[in-house]
Design a protein around this motif. Structure first.
Motif, PDB file in Angstrom:
ATOM      1  N   GLN A 150     -63.666  -7.102  45.826  1.00 25.27           N
ATOM      2  CA  GLN A 150     -64.878  -7.599  46.468  1.00 25.27           C
ATOM      3  C   GLN A 150     -64.539  -8.529  47.641  1.00 25.27           C
ATOM      4  O   GLN A 150     -65.130  -8.424  48.718  1.00 25.27           O
ATOM      5  N   LEU A 151     -63.578  -9.418  47.437  1.00 23.19           N
ATOM      6  CA  LEU A 151     -63.169 -10.335  48.496  1.00 23.19           C
ATOM      7  C   LEU A 151     -62.607  -9.569  49.703  1.00 23.19           C
ATOM      8  O   LEU A 151     -62.875  -9.935  50.854  1.00 23.19           O
ATOM      9  N   ALA A 152     -61.846  -8.516  49.436  1.00 27.14           N
ATOM     10  CA  ALA A 152     -61.272  -7.719  50.521  1.00 27.14           C
ATOM     11  C   ALA A 152     -62.375  -6.994  51.296  1.00 27.14           C
ATOM     12  O   ALA A 152     -62.306  -6.894  52.531  1.00 27.14           O
ATOM     13  N   ARG A 153     -63.364  -6.491  50.596  1.00 25.65           N
ATOM     14  CA  ARG A 153     -64.479  -5.846  51.284  1.00 25.65           C
ATOM     15  C   ARG A 153     -65.233  -6.839  52.162  1.00 25.65           C
ATOM     16  O   ARG A 153     -65.622  -6.524  53.293  1.00 25.65           O
ATOM     17  N   GLU A 154     -65.434  -8.039  51.640  1.00 28.35           N
ATOM     18  CA  GLU A 154     -66.124  -9.065  52.426  1.00 28.35           C
ATOM     19  C   GLU A 154     -65.311  -9.449  53.657  1.00 28.35           C
ATOM     20  O   GLU A 154     -65.869  -9.697  54.737  1.00 28.35           O
ATOM     21  N   ALA A 200     -56.567  -5.543  49.783  1.00 26.65           N
ATOM     22  CA  ALA A 200     -56.568  -5.882  48.359  1.00 26.65           C
ATOM     23  C   ALA A 200     -55.209  -5.602  47.727  1.00 26.65           C
ATOM     24  O   ALA A 200     -54.686  -6.412  46.942  1.00 26.65           O
ATOM     25  N   GLN A 201     -54.614  -4.451  48.063  1.00 23.96           N
ATOM     26  CA  GLN A 201     -53.308  -4.111  47.505  1.00 23.96           C
ATOM     27  C   GLN A 201     -52.232  -5.080  47.981  1.00 23.96           C
ATOM     28  O   GLN A 201     -51.371  -5.515  47.200  1.00 23.96           O
ATOM     29  N   ASN A 202     -52.284  -5.449  49.258  1.00 26.61           N
ATOM     30  CA  ASN A 202     -51.313  -6.409  49.770  1.00 26.61           C
ATOM     31  C   ASN A 202     -51.451  -7.747  49.062  1.00 26.61           C
ATOM     32  O   ASN A 202     -50.448  -8.389  48.714  1.00 26.61           O
ATOM     33  N   TYR A 203     -52.688  -8.169  48.849  1.00 27.88           N
ATOM     34  CA  TYR A 203     -52.899  -9.441  48.151  1.00 27.88           C
ATOM     35  C   TYR A 203     -52.344  -9.385  46.728  1.00 27.88           C
ATOM     36  O   TYR A 203     -51.663 -10.318  46.284  1.00 27.88           O
ATOM     37  N   GLU A 204     -52.610  -8.316  46.012  1.00 28.86           N
ATOM     38  CA  GLU A 204     -52.101  -8.196  44.639  1.00 28.86           C
ATOM     39  C   GLU A 204     -50.584  -8.306  44.613  1.00 28.86           C
ATOM     40  O   GLU A 204     -50.011  -9.025  43.780  1.00 28.86           O
ATOM     41  N   THR A 205     -49.911  -7.597  45.505  1.00 30.03           N
ATOM     42  CA  THR A 205     -48.448  -7.603  45.522  1.00 30.03           C
ATOM     43  C   THR A 205     -47.899  -8.982  45.862  1.00 30.03           C
ATOM     44  O   THR A 205     -46.949  -9.460  45.232  1.00 30.03           O
ATOM     45  N   ILE A 206     -48.494  -9.627  46.846  1.00 31.33           N
ATOM     46  CA  ILE A 206     -47.966 -10.897  47.339  1.00 31.33           C
ATOM     47  C   ILE A 206     -48.315 -12.060  46.423  1.00 31.33           C
ATOM     48  O   ILE A 206     -47.529 -12.995  46.241  1.00 31.33           O
TER      49      ILE A 206
END
Length: 313
Positions: free
Chosen positions: A304-308, A85-91
């Motif tokens: 939620q997407l990252a958990r899935e 999730a953190q990687n997605y937010e940054t990118i």
């Protein structure tokens, strides 16, 4: 709105430094036209031969250091749902450059979610210096990767003729410089002089670059992307540029030193799109996230997407 993403790698025998950036400003993309076929007789210039030697040595040096991995990661590169999730937010939500300039951002403020709303139609073009065998290999790599991106994102992405393309992938060598600049003028006739000069004087350290243009009515709705890849690169570096720039042309524009295993990282550890990166792209095109959505609104959905994706908490 336009974003530019450059891939730069500067290496010595013992160390490498990678720089990358994306920069927004305002313009529109123009029509697509075909590039002239490969001439019957072509003799590479000394500069082209020198570049080919340099990039060949660079690829060999990176491989010797254990970089440009093609395994996609494994037990040595674990990551959690929180890290994904953190990687997605940054990118997906952060830019390295200020809007309308080549200056690095200082405020660290997140942007809005950017992606395509219309089908992506990919066309491959080659400079006159590119040999037929290399064209066949590169064309196949682009086609197969476009098919993979379509499966991962569940977004319509397909190959198309040049005159109907909205995602142009150009393989150009040093000897194709004039041809490349003419082609960019055709695709983006209103390109600002500053950006044009940056591309025109592209240093050896810039391996490839991507430009994306948004819709007039929505600055976060991508409608056209252009990828330029140096033809002098050896096979792995060229294919690596295909993976990184085409993936980022779909809206994942930033890099993160924390992202691993990932091509969205300046360290060149991985050459090709990884399973981690596929998860980022799948999240990016999930309908629960919307074009223009801000980070605060998106953050619970991202978690939620990252958990899935990871089956974790």
């Amino acid at each position: 709105m336009r974003w530019v993403k450059q891939r730069k790698t500067i290496a010595t025998l013992s160390a490498l430094v990678a720089l990358a950036g994306c920069m927004p400003t305002s313009e529109t993309a123009g029509p697509s036209r075909a590039i002239a076929p490969h001439p019957a007789i072509y003799t590479p210039s000394d500069s082209t031969l020198a570049l080919a030697r340099y990039y060949g040595n660079l690829q060999a040096d990176l491989l010797t250091q254990g970089l440009l991995r093609t395994d996609g990661g494994g037990v040595d590169t674990p990551y959690s749902a929180r890290q994904l999730a953190q990687n997605y937010e940054t990118i997906a939500f952060y830019d390295e450059y200020e809007s309308g300039s080549w200056k690095r951002r200082q405020d660290g403020a997140p942007s809005k979610l950017r992606r395509w709303s219309v089908p992506v139609k990919v066309a491959v073009e080659f400079g006159n210096s590119v040999p037929v065998e290399q064209r066949q290999l590169d064309g196949t790599n682009v086609r197969l990767f476009a098919e993979r991106l379509a499966r991962v994102t569940n977004h319509p992405i397909r190959m198309a003729p040049q005159d109907s393309a909205n995602f142009n992938v150009l393989f150009m060598g040093y000897d194709d410089h004039g041809q490349m600049m003419q082609r960019l003028r055709q695709i983006v006739p209103q390109m600002d002089p500053g950006s044009f000069r940056v591309i025109e004087t592209m240093p050896r350290s810039t391996h490839c670059l991507m430009l994306s243009y948004s819709a007039k009515h929505n600055a976060h709705d991508i409608r056209h992307s252009i990828v330029v890849i140096r033809a002098e690169h050896p096979d792995i570096l060229r294919k690596s540029c295909v993976h990184e720039e085409m993936a980022q042309g779909l809206g994942l524009i930033n890099d993160s030193l924390e992202a691993r295993p990932s091509i969205f990282n300046d360290n060149d550890e991985f050459a090709f799109l990884t399973t981690h990166d596929e998860q980022l792209l799948r999240m990016h095109y999930d309908p629960r996230l919307r074009i223009g959505m801000g980070l605060e609104e998106a953050r619970p959905i991202i978690a939620q997407l990252a958990r899935e994706a990871t089956g974790g908490s």
